[in-house]
Design a protein around this motif. Structure first.
Motif, PDB file in Angstrom:
ATOM      1  N   ASP A  11       0.827  -1.225   0.000  1.00  0.00           N
ATOM      2  CA  ASP A  11       0.000   0.000   0.000  1.00  0.00           C
ATOM      3  C   ASP A  11       0.860   1.273   0.000  1.00  0.00           C
ATOM      4  O   ASP A  11       2.056   1.229   0.248  1.00  0.00           O
ATOM      5  CB  ASP A  11      -0.856   0.020   1.269  1.00  0.00           C
ATOM      6  CG  ASP A  11      -1.625  -1.280   1.466  1.00  0.00           C
ATOM      7  OD1 ASP A  11      -2.104  -1.839   0.459  1.00  0.00           O
ATOM      8  OD2 ASP A  11      -1.710  -1.752   2.629  1.00  0.00           O
ATOM      9  N   GLY A  12       0.188   2.391  -0.171  1.00  0.00           N
ATOM     10  CA  GLY A  12       0.837   3.699  -0.050  1.00  0.00           C
ATOM     11  C   GLY A  12       1.997   3.835  -1.017  1.00  0.00           C
ATOM     12  O   GLY A  12       1.859   3.607  -2.219  1.00  0.00           O
ATOM     13  N   ILE A  13       3.170   4.165  -0.474  1.00  0.00           N
ATOM     14  CA  ILE A  13       4.347   4.320  -1.329  1.00  0.00           C
ATOM     15  C   ILE A  13       4.982   2.978  -1.703  1.00  0.00           C
ATOM     16  O   ILE A  13       5.937   2.950  -2.485  1.00  0.00           O
ATOM     17  CB  ILE A  13       5.427   5.213  -0.659  1.00  0.00           C
ATOM     18  CG1 ILE A  13       5.897   4.603   0.675  1.00  0.00           C
ATOM     19  CG2 ILE A  13       4.909   6.636  -0.445  1.00  0.00           C
ATOM     20  CD1 ILE A  13       7.099   5.317   1.302  1.00  0.00           C
ATOM     21  N   GLY A  14       4.449   1.875  -1.148  1.00  0.00           N
ATOM     22  CA  GLY A  14       5.023   0.547  -1.434  1.00  0.00           C
ATOM     23  C   GLY A  14       5.194   0.268  -2.926  1.00  0.00           C
ATOM     24  O   GLY A  14       6.281  -0.125  -3.364  1.00  0.00           O
ATOM     25  N   PRO A  15       4.133   0.481  -3.736  1.00  0.00           N
ATOM     26  CA  PRO A  15       4.277   0.214  -5.171  1.00  0.00           C
ATOM     27  C   PRO A  15       5.359   1.060  -5.844  1.00  0.00           C
ATOM     28  O   PRO A  15       6.090   0.567  -6.710  1.00  0.00           O
ATOM     29  CB  PRO A  15       2.883   0.565  -5.726  1.00  0.00           C
ATOM     30  CG  PRO A  15       1.955   0.344  -4.575  1.00  0.00           C
ATOM     31  CD  PRO A  15       2.738   0.746  -3.349  1.00  0.00           C
ATOM     32  N   GLU A  16       5.512   2.317  -5.408  1.00  0.00           N
ATOM     33  CA  GLU A  16       6.532   3.176  -6.035  1.00  0.00           C
ATOM     34  C   GLU A  16       7.944   2.701  -5.721  1.00  0.00           C
ATOM     35  O   GLU A  16       8.808   2.647  -6.595  1.00  0.00           O
ATOM     36  CB  GLU A  16       6.384   4.628  -5.545  1.00  0.00           C
ATOM     37  CG  GLU A  16       5.096   5.287  -5.990  1.00  0.00           C
ATOM     38  CD  GLU A  16       4.767   6.504  -5.112  1.00  0.00           C
ATOM     39  OE1 GLU A  16       5.465   7.523  -5.233  1.00  0.00           O
ATOM     40  OE2 GLU A  16       3.821   6.402  -4.305  1.00  0.00           O
ATOM     41  N   VAL A  17       8.187   2.396  -4.449  1.00  0.00           N
ATOM     42  CA  VAL A  17       9.562   2.023  -4.085  1.00  0.00           C
ATOM     43  C   VAL A  17       9.924   0.622  -4.591  1.00  0.00           C
ATOM     44  O   VAL A  17      11.065   0.390  -5.002  1.00  0.00           O
ATOM     45  CB  VAL A  17       9.841   2.170  -2.566  1.00  0.00           C
ATOM     46  CG1 VAL A  17       9.791   3.634  -2.159  1.00  0.00           C
ATOM     47  CG2 VAL A  17       8.903   1.332  -1.715  1.00  0.00           C
ATOM     48  N   THR A  18       8.937  -0.280  -4.623  1.00  0.00           N
ATOM     49  CA  THR A  18       9.278  -1.623  -5.131  1.00  0.00           C
ATOM     50  C   THR A  18       9.460  -1.603  -6.651  1.00  0.00           C
ATOM     51  O   THR A  18      10.271  -2.357  -7.184  1.00  0.00           O
ATOM     52  CB  THR A  18       8.235  -2.696  -4.734  1.00  0.00           C
ATOM     53  OG1 THR A  18       6.924  -2.220  -5.057  1.00  0.00           O
ATOM     54  CG2 THR A  18       8.301  -3.039  -3.261  1.00  0.00           C
TER      55      THR A  18
END
Ligand code: IPM
Ligand code: MN
Length: 367
Positions: A11-18
């Motif tokens: 969730d949240g920024i998880g998709p961007e950083v991964t």
């Protein structure tokens, strides 16, 4: 080498950083001649939305058939009112338990370039190089019974702090093994002046220490440890502690580095390791390109080292991160939100370019 990695953006920024980390893996593979196959799974709030549960069976199956798992972050206000079985955090805790990753390693190193991003004075930060070894699958997070009921005096709640001898011993062994590869000093953190679980913890720590005569053991009460971490953090080498204490102390330790956006973690057990940045899902900045991908990159470095034994590749990622910081490149969390700063993807590109060109190779060691 060919490895399969299960990526759980969350969730949240998880998709961007991964997403940045997946590109990083591709480039590490390209530079060093490995193939990293990536499969994806849902976890956390996004899995609740998609499947009605924060930890779908497909996700567990994808993790079980992979060599390592990379997780972004879970949680957000959208799911705060969900019942416990539909909370994002329940998915993360279930995943840790399922994978049996009882040893959570949170290394804390201060990058010279970021010394002034910390709220602490540079002289306090000098020489920090510690690792928190947090017990991850026991204690208050998992103990039964737990719950809420109405009694004669109104609502009553209970959480249970339970540990077995076996659980305590194996995490202490992990800490001593790690200390052997470092400065050979273990600080065992407990609350033995009050808690029964801590008294057993201390006994077992003594017992394990007898098998490691080359490693020094100190016991520190958790309240004092919290104070020492900001007073004289360079005194610590390996800090080992139970689940909840480790959760709290590792956020505190993160601030030594200036930003929680810099802190990686590795969670290890018998099967595939789980790698995640220590930061949360930061819903307030999600989708804006403001997230710092470096904690996730450093988590990838830990994966390369601990799950795949790729020492040189892990060093390359860590050195490239350091080199990029030395060039003065920063994401918003590292400038206190003051422009100029790079977006998530721009920061990712800088690190990946450094790896592909080998520019980082002249990087000196961190403080
Ligand atoms: C962490 C997090 C988690 C924890 C939450 C999200 C359940 O704070 O990884 O430190 O408490 O373990
Ligand atoms: Mn935490």
């Amino acid at each position: 080498m060919e490895k399969r990695i299960c990526v759980l953006p969350g969730d949240g920024i998880g998709p961007e950083v991964t997403a940045e980390a997946v590109k990083l893996l591709e480039d590490v593979g390209r530079r060093f001649g490995h193939r990293f196959d990536v499969v994806y799974g849902d976890v956390g709030g996004s899995a609740v939305d998609e499947h009605g549960t924060p930890l779908p069976a497909e996700t567990l199956a994808a993790c079980d058939t992979s060599d390592a798992v990379l997780l972004g972050a879970v949680g957000g206000p959208k799911w705060d009112r969900e019942p416990v079985e539909r909370r994002p955090e329940t998915g993360l805790l279930g995943l840790r338990k399922h994978l049996g990753v009882y040893a959570n390693l949170r290394p804390v190193k201060v990058f010279a370039e970021l010394a002034n991003a910390s709220t602490l004075k540079p002289e306090v930060l000098a020489g920090i190089d510690l690792v928190i070894v947090r017990e991850l699958t026991g204690g208050l997070y998992f103990g039964q019974p737990r719950g809420r009921q109405v009694g004669p005096d109104g609502v009553e709640v209970v959480d249970t702090l339970k540990y077995t001898e076996h659980e305590i011993e194996r995490i202490l062994v992990t800490a001593f093994e790690i200390a052997r590869l470092r400065r050979k000093a273990v600080t065992s953190v407990d609350k033995a002046n009050v808690l029964e679980s801590s008294r057993l913890w201390r006994e077992i720590a003594e017992r394990v220490a007898d098998r490691y005569p080359d490693v020094k053991l100190h016991h520190v009460l958790v309240d004092n440890a919290a104070m020492q971490l900001v007073k004289k953090p360079a005194q610590f080498d390996v800090i080992v502690t139970e689940n909840l204490f480790g959760d709290i102390l590792s956020d505190e330790a993160a601030m030594l580095t200036g930003s929680i956006g810099m802190l990686p973690s590795a969670s290890l057990g018998a099967g595939p390791g789980l790698y995640e940045p220590v930061h949360g899902s930061a819903p307030d900045i999600a989708g804006k390109g403001l997230a710092n991908p470096l904690a996730t990159f450093l988590s990838v470095a830990l994966m390369l080292r601990h799950s795949f034994g790729l020492q040189q590749e892990a060093d390359a990622v860590e050195k490239a991160v350091e080199w990029v910081l030395r060039q003065g490149w920063r994401t918003a969390d590292l400038t206190g939100g003051q422009p100029p700063y790079l977006t998530t993807t721009e920061m990712g590109d800088r690190v990946r370019d450094a790896i592909l060109t080998g520019e980082y190779e002249d990087a000196k060691d961190a403080v």
